[in-house]
Design a protein around this motif. Structure first.
Motif, PDB file in Angstrom:
ATOM      1  N   GLU A 113       0.841  -1.191   0.000  1.00 46.75           N
ATOM      2  CA  GLU A 113       0.000   0.000   0.000  1.00 46.75           C
ATOM      3  C   GLU A 113       0.879   1.245   0.000  1.00 46.75           C
ATOM      4  O   GLU A 113       1.889   1.306   0.690  1.00 46.75           O
TER       5      GLU A 113
ATOM      6  N   SER B  60      -4.640   2.846  -2.270  1.00 47.41           N
ATOM      7  CA  SER B  60      -5.522   2.296  -1.235  1.00 47.41           C
ATOM      8  C   SER B  60      -6.469   3.410  -0.802  1.00 47.41           C
ATOM      9  O   SER B  60      -6.177   4.589  -0.991  1.00 47.41           O
TER      10      SER B  60
ATOM     11  N   CYS C 236       0.493   5.635  -0.068  1.00 49.38           N
ATOM     12  CA  CYS C 236      -0.338   6.834  -0.066  1.00 49.38           C
ATOM     13  C   CYS C 236       0.563   8.006   0.313  1.00 49.38           C
ATOM     14  O   CYS C 236       0.998   8.120   1.460  1.00 49.38           O
TER      15      CYS C 236
ATOM     16  N   CYS D  69      -2.170   7.454  -4.324  1.00 50.47           N
ATOM     17  CA  CYS D  69      -2.671   6.435  -3.402  1.00 50.47           C
ATOM     18  C   CYS D  69      -3.191   5.229  -4.186  1.00 50.47           C
ATOM     19  O   CYS D  69      -3.945   5.390  -5.136  1.00 50.47           O
TER      20      CYS D  69
END
Length: 66
Positions: free
Chosen positions: A34, A64, A36, A62
């Motif tokens: 992930e 996620s 971001c 991002c």
């Protein structure tokens, strides 16, 4: 060695003369970490305590939900 060459030749000949399309499927398994991040233009610092409105360009990257 001659038998191997013969088998490879037969394989290529059969694939060339085949009129029907071949279906190929590929299953991939993996993990994408992930990410971001927010990137402000020119590494500007944002003072949220001043209460004064400011216009700042930024990028959000991002993969996620926020």
């Amino acid at each position: 060695m001659a038998m191997r060459t013969l088998l490879l030749s037969l394989f290529f000949l059969s694939s060339i003369t085949s009129a029907s399309p071949t279906k190929l499927t590929l299953d991939l398994v993996g993990v994408i970490p992930e990410v971001c991040t927010m990137k402000f233009q020119d590494n500007q610092t944002v003072d949220l305590s001043s209460g004064k409105p400011r216009l700042i360009n930024f990028e959000v990257n991002c993969n996620s939900p926020l």
